[in-house]
Design an enzyme around this catalytic site. Structure first.
Site, PDB file in Angstrom:
ATOM      1  CB  ILE A   1      34.413  34.730  37.343  1.00 22.07           C
ATOM      2  CG1 ILE A   1      34.274  33.208  37.194  1.00 22.07           C
ATOM      3  CG2 ILE A   1      33.311  35.420  36.562  1.00 22.07           C
ATOM      4  CD1 ILE A   1      32.917  32.655  37.723  1.00 22.07           C
ATOM      5  CB  SER A   2      38.844  32.670  34.124  1.00 15.13           C
ATOM      6  OG  SER A   2      39.815  33.235  34.977  1.00 15.13           O
TER       7      SER A   2
END
Ligand code: SAM
Length: 220
Positions: free
Chosen positions: A62-63
């Protein structure tokens, strides 16, 4: 959680996102409204609002919150937008987009990630998001054109198929470059062609697919 998640999200917005120059109030509000801790594995919940990416399984991430907000701002979506995200991952970016757009399509190559993301989005009542499974490097011609396309994985070059799926005035935001290090690019469709802006250095996992990197090349 030790602290109320709203408090943590507010601090994330102020200290990591607004402080680095993201100004669009609609984007900042969307970042406040999405419970990021529900999009990370249990083991990482306590660091969900911290300033870095986190593992979500299948070798994917997840960025970082700032990157999610910055790429969302770069899309500069009109009201009532129809938007495409490539690389659903946890579903977090799609949830942020769901607060800004009328219709969100997101596509993920790993069915298990897509299913988990779909469950999270449904649980939050975000019924304007459709999760698709497949190679997003082709885009989603059956739902095109889009006001914005956000690619959350890095391509060796911009997939032409995606450019063709933008409305006039629409933006494609995508990390482009070598494995491990890329530049964020924003392409804008204009009446007379495409305008390209080369922006910040970023490091995304690879876009694997027909218009991305080959499947067997993941460690190059
Ligand atoms: N946007 C995600 C989020 O909010 O959690 C993070 C995306 S993660 C950095 C990149 C994702 O792109 C991974 O889940 C990966 O499996 C996916 N991906 C890579 N190549 C793809 C392709 N050709 N089509 C669809 N998804 C792809």
């Amino acid at each position: 959680m030790a602290q109320d998640w709203h408090t943590q999200a507010e601090r994330m917005v102020q200290e990591q996102i607004a402080a680095r120059g993201v100004r669009d109030p609609r984007v900042l509000e969307a970042m406040r409204r999405v419970p990021r801790h529900l999009f990370v594995p249990e083991a990482y919940r306590s660091s969900a609002y911290e300033d870095h990416p986190l593992p979500i399984g299948h070798g994917q991430t997840i960025s970082q919150p700032f990157i999610v907000a910055y790429m969302t701002e770069l899309l500069d979506l009109p009201p009532d937008a129809k938007v495409l995200e490539i690389g659903t991952g946890s579903g977090y970016q799609a949830a942020v987009l769901a607060h800004l757009a009328r219709e969100v399509h997101t596509i993920e190559r790993f069915p298990a990630l897509a299913e988990a993301a779909q469950r999270r989005l449904e649980a939050l009542g975000l019924d304007n998001v459709t999760v698709h499974v497949g190679d997003g490097s082709h885009g989603l011609p059956e739902h095109a054109p889009f006001d914005g396309i956000l690619v959350a994985a890095a391509a060796p070059e911009v997939p032409v198929a995606l450019l063709a799926q933008l409305v006039e005035g629409g933006h494609l935001v995508i990390p482009v470059g070598a494995r491990g290090m890329q530049r964020l690019e924003r392409w804008t469709r204009r009446a007379d062609g495409f305008h390209r802006e080369v922006l910040d250095a970023v490091a995304f996992v690879p876009l694997i697919g027909a218009h991305g990197w080959p499947e067997d090349d993941t460690h190059a």
